[in-house]
Write a protein that holds these residues in place. Structure first.
Motif, PDB file in Angstrom:
ATOM      1  N   ASP A   1     120.255 -67.283 -23.836  1.00  0.00           N
ATOM      2  CA  ASP A   1     119.424 -66.488 -24.675  1.00  0.00           C
ATOM      3  C   ASP A   1     117.929 -67.267 -25.289  1.00  0.00           C
ATOM      4  N   PHE A   2     117.682 -68.888 -25.572  1.00  0.00           N
ATOM      5  CA  PHE A   2     116.962 -68.794 -26.059  1.00  0.00           C
ATOM      6  C   PHE A   2     116.002 -69.581 -25.629  1.00  0.00           C
ATOM      7  N   PRO A   3     115.881 -70.643 -24.523  1.00  0.00           N
ATOM      8  CA  PRO A   3     115.338 -70.739 -24.178  1.00  0.00           C
ATOM      9  C   PRO A   3     113.892 -70.157 -22.742  1.00  0.00           C
ATOM     10  N   ARG A   4     113.871 -69.074 -23.261  1.00  0.00           N
ATOM     11  CA  ARG A   4     112.871 -67.847 -22.514  1.00  0.00           C
ATOM     12  C   ARG A   4     112.212 -68.592 -22.301  1.00  0.00           C
ATOM     13  N   LEU A   5     110.904 -69.196 -22.834  1.00  0.00           N
ATOM     14  CA  LEU A   5     109.419 -69.493 -23.026  1.00  0.00           C
ATOM     15  C   LEU A   5     110.130 -70.603 -21.522  1.00  0.00           C
ATOM     16  N   GLN A   6     110.466 -71.613 -22.014  1.00  0.00           N
ATOM     17  CA  GLN A   6     110.858 -73.055 -21.019  1.00  0.00           C
ATOM     18  C   GLN A   6     111.443 -72.911 -20.086  1.00  0.00           C
ATOM     19  N   LEU A   7     112.567 -71.575 -19.590  1.00  0.00           N
ATOM     20  CA  LEU A   7     112.116 -71.255 -18.600  1.00  0.00           C
ATOM     21  C   LEU A   7     111.731 -70.310 -17.294  1.00  0.00           C
ATOM     22  N   SER A   8     110.884 -70.256 -18.454  1.00  0.00           N
ATOM     23  CA  SER A   8     109.371 -69.485 -17.171  1.00  0.00           C
ATOM     24  C   SER A   8     108.357 -69.988 -17.048  1.00  0.00           C
ATOM     25  N   VAL A   9     108.575 -71.659 -17.684  1.00  0.00           N
ATOM     26  CA  VAL A   9     108.060 -72.021 -17.397  1.00  0.00           C
ATOM     27  C   VAL A   9     108.331 -72.939 -16.167  1.00  0.00           C
ATOM     28  N   LEU A  10     109.446 -73.666 -16.382  1.00  0.00           N
ATOM     29  CA  LEU A  10     110.102 -73.897 -15.292  1.00  0.00           C
ATOM     30  C   LEU A  10     110.080 -73.269 -13.916  1.00  0.00           C
TER      31      LEU A  10
ATOM     32  N   ASP B   1     107.391 -70.350   7.908  1.00  0.00           N
ATOM     33  CA  ASP B   1     107.053 -70.085   9.029  1.00  0.00           C
ATOM     34  C   ASP B   1     109.353 -69.342   9.282  1.00  0.00           C
ATOM     35  N   LEU B   2     109.431 -69.725   7.930  1.00  0.00           N
ATOM     36  CA  LEU B   2     110.837 -69.299   8.311  1.00  0.00           C
ATOM     37  C   LEU B   2     111.084 -67.750   7.129  1.00  0.00           C
ATOM     38  N   TRP B   3     112.223 -67.063   7.710  1.00  0.00           N
ATOM     39  CA  TRP B   3     111.778 -65.749   6.504  1.00  0.00           C
ATOM     40  C   TRP B   3     112.861 -66.202   4.680  1.00  0.00           C
ATOM     41  N   TRP B   4     113.360 -67.295   4.674  1.00  0.00           N
ATOM     42  CA  TRP B   4     114.504 -67.582   3.542  1.00  0.00           C
ATOM     43  C   TRP B   4     113.187 -67.927   3.111  1.00  0.00           C
ATOM     44  N   HIS B   5     112.337 -68.458   3.079  1.00  0.00           N
ATOM     45  CA  HIS B   5     110.917 -68.820   1.889  1.00  0.00           C
ATOM     46  C   HIS B   5     110.300 -67.906   1.877  1.00  0.00           C
ATOM     47  N   TYR B   6     109.955 -66.827   1.942  1.00  0.00           N
ATOM     48  CA  TYR B   6     109.469 -65.285   1.179  1.00  0.00           C
ATOM     49  C   TYR B   6     110.927 -64.700   1.157  1.00  0.00           C
ATOM     50  N   LEU B   7     112.148 -65.126   1.107  1.00  0.00           N
ATOM     51  CA  LEU B   7     113.352 -64.692  -0.157  1.00  0.00           C
ATOM     52  C   LEU B   7     112.937 -65.915  -1.537  1.00  0.00           C
ATOM     53  N   LEU B   8     113.013 -67.003  -0.979  1.00  0.00           N
ATOM     54  CA  LEU B   8     113.043 -67.700  -2.129  1.00  0.00           C
ATOM     55  C   LEU B   8     112.029 -67.188  -2.754  1.00  0.00           C
ATOM     56  N   LEU B   9     110.538 -67.681  -2.565  1.00  0.00           N
ATOM     57  CA  LEU B   9     109.353 -66.751  -3.440  1.00  0.00           C
ATOM     58  C   LEU B   9     110.132 -65.540  -3.919  1.00  0.00           C
ATOM     59  N   VAL B  10     110.511 -64.588  -3.439  1.00  0.00           N
ATOM     60  CA  VAL B  10     110.297 -63.486  -4.128  1.00  0.00           C
ATOM     61  C   VAL B  10     111.684 -63.546  -4.972  1.00  0.00           C
ATOM     62  N   VAL B  11     112.845 -64.076  -4.935  1.00  0.00           N
ATOM     63  CA  VAL B  11     113.486 -64.304  -5.707  1.00  0.00           C
ATOM     64  C   VAL B  11     113.066 -65.436  -7.714  1.00  0.00           C
ATOM     65  N   LEU B  12     112.244 -66.451  -7.128  1.00  0.00           N
ATOM     66  CA  LEU B  12     111.230 -67.032  -8.494  1.00  0.00           C
ATOM     67  C   LEU B  12     110.766 -66.206  -8.905  1.00  0.00           C
ATOM     68  N   LEU B  13     110.165 -64.899  -8.698  1.00  0.00           N
ATOM     69  CA  LEU B  13     108.845 -63.967  -9.095  1.00  0.00           C
ATOM     70  C   LEU B  13     110.293 -63.115 -10.395  1.00  0.00           C
ATOM     71  N   GLY B  14     111.045 -62.370  -8.847  1.00  0.00           N
ATOM     72  CA  GLY B  14     111.941 -61.501  -9.945  1.00  0.00           C
ATOM     73  C   GLY B  14     112.365 -62.451 -11.451  1.00  0.00           C
ATOM     74  N   ASN B  15     112.616 -64.026 -10.904  1.00  0.00           N
ATOM     75  CA  ASN B  15     112.717 -64.623 -12.128  1.00  0.00           C
ATOM     76  C   ASN B  15     112.591 -64.347 -12.855  1.00  0.00           C
ATOM     77  N   LEU B  16     110.926 -64.663 -13.040  1.00  0.00           N
ATOM     78  CA  LEU B  16     109.368 -64.687 -13.747  1.00  0.00           C
ATOM     79  C   LEU B  16     109.123 -63.331 -14.533  1.00  0.00           C
ATOM     80  N   ILE B  17     109.688 -62.427 -13.776  1.00  0.00           N
ATOM     81  CA  ILE B  17     109.221 -61.167 -14.268  1.00  0.00           C
ATOM     82  C   ILE B  17     110.206 -61.169 -15.424  1.00  0.00           C
ATOM     83  N   PHE B  18     111.253 -61.220 -15.008  1.00  0.00           N
ATOM     84  CA  PHE B  18     112.805 -60.686 -15.577  1.00  0.00           C
ATOM     85  C   PHE B  18     112.713 -61.222 -16.985  1.00  0.00           C
TER      86      PHE B  18
END
Length: 354
Positions: free
Chosen positions: A33-42, A57-74
């Motif tokens: 719960d504590f380091p949300r700012l630090q996690l956002s930077v990472l 050129d692989l589908w999971w490259h896009y998936l990785l990007l979407v997962v990271l974006l989801g984490n950043l938004i959260f």
């Protein structure tokens, strides 16, 4: 190699986000719960690294990007209210302060710290109406005895277990009591303060036990004390102030629920983090020291002060009691049941939960 590194990094960052969603009290979960700012930077760094290193050129490259974006938004949703981009929750006082103003300095002094002169320097400079020290033992009480003439109203609770507290007030304490709300040897102070205008304000001074491997395995007792105080506040006929080292961050589930239960406001919202811990590690800081107030106060000033040799920075707040009310957060039926359940889980000494 770089792809595997990004996969592992994304999985780890995703686990930290998921951990803070779970309604578990174990310290190794609640710590996220504590380091949300630090996690956002990472997460942001991982996003840029992905854009640079992946060929897409692989589908999971896009998936990785979407997962990271989801984490950043959260993470961003949680910390956004405490940035200068968000709407302020507490209105600024536009008039000159009058005799219904109150100023408060909160300082976790760190028991073995011996730089008392730095705290006294702040007290001299800001001349607060109320000073609350936390982790103050008998040595600190002896050193702060020089404040007796300036602060004739005092509540002294020296302890050697890192939970001592001392309340110094220029304003008359009409009544006060020291309570062990949830567990023995973890005190809190409640008092009714008379402002220079003659109006009365109820104050609550807290320093609950944090979830950590060295103190409490779970956050249960901490959460219970915070929420128990919130339930007390809502039944008060007086304007209220709650302040101290809550050992919780402003954006946690517990603190957000506390605000809804108590209907208290946070002057930091829309103004910044005012991170008070850890004073010695700039990259590992978050807001542990707090002041919340009822809707009839407006803000004159809030400021994190310079270090005093402790692991916490002092927090200074200056407020004005007014006749006008501001919009308050409110708990629905489900949230009230959730708060009650959290309090009962701790089996508090004081069972004022209805």
């Amino acid at each position: 190699m770089m792809e595997w590194l990004l996969i592992i990094l994304t999985l780890l960052l995703s686990l930290t986000s998921l951990a803070s969603v779970f309604r578990r009290d174990e310290w190794w979960i609640r710590v996220f719960d504590f380091p949300r700012l630090q996690l956002s930077v990472l997460i942001l760094a991982a996003l840029f690294l992905s854009l640079w290193a992946l060929t897409f050129d692989l589908w999971w490259h896009y998936l990785l990007l979407v997962v990271l974006l989801g984490n950043l938004i959260f993470q961003g949703i949680r910390i956004y209210p405490y940035t200068i981009l968000a709407p302020i929750q507490v209105k600024k006082l536009l008039d000159e302060p009058n005799d219904s103003a109150i100023s408060i300095l909160v300082s976790n002094v760190l028991t073995p710290n011996r730089s008392v002169h730095l705290l006294l320097k702040h007290i001299e400079a800001y001349d607060p109406d109320i000073v609350l020290t936390l982790e103050s033992d008998q040595w600190w009480q002896d050193q702060l005895a020089v404040l007796k003439d300036r602060y004739p109203f005092q509540v002294n609770v020296p302890k050697d277990n890192l939970y001592g507290m001392h309340l110094f007030s220029k304003l008359e304490l009409v009544e006060h009591q020291v309570l062990n709300q949830v567990t023995e040897d973890i005190p809190s102070i409640e008092a009714i303060v008379k402002l220079h205008s003659g109006k009365k304000v109820k104050i609550y001074c807290l320093h609950p036990e944090p979830p950590s491997p060295t103190e409490s395995y779970t956050s249960t007792d901490r959460d219970a004390e915070i929420l128990l105080t919130g339930k007390k506040v809502i039944n008060q006929p007086y304007p209220c102030l709650v302040f101290g080292d809550l050992n919780d961050v402003a954006w946690s589930k517990t603190t957000r629920l506390f605000q809804k239960i108590s209907q208290l406001l946070d002057p930091r919202r829309g103004r910044g983090f005012f991170s008070t811990f850890h004073a010695k590690y700039p990259l590992l800081r978050w807001p542990l020291d707090h002041l919340f107030h009822s809707a009839d106060f407006k803000l004159i000033q809030i400021k994190r002060l310079s270090g005093i040799g402790s692991d916490h920075f002092p927090l200074y707040s200056h407020l004005q009691l007014t006749e006008s009310l501001q919009e308050t957060p409110n708990a629905d039926h489900k949230e009230k049941k959730q708060a009650k359940a959290k309090i009962l889980k701790a089996d508090p000494i004081r069972k004022e939960i209805d």
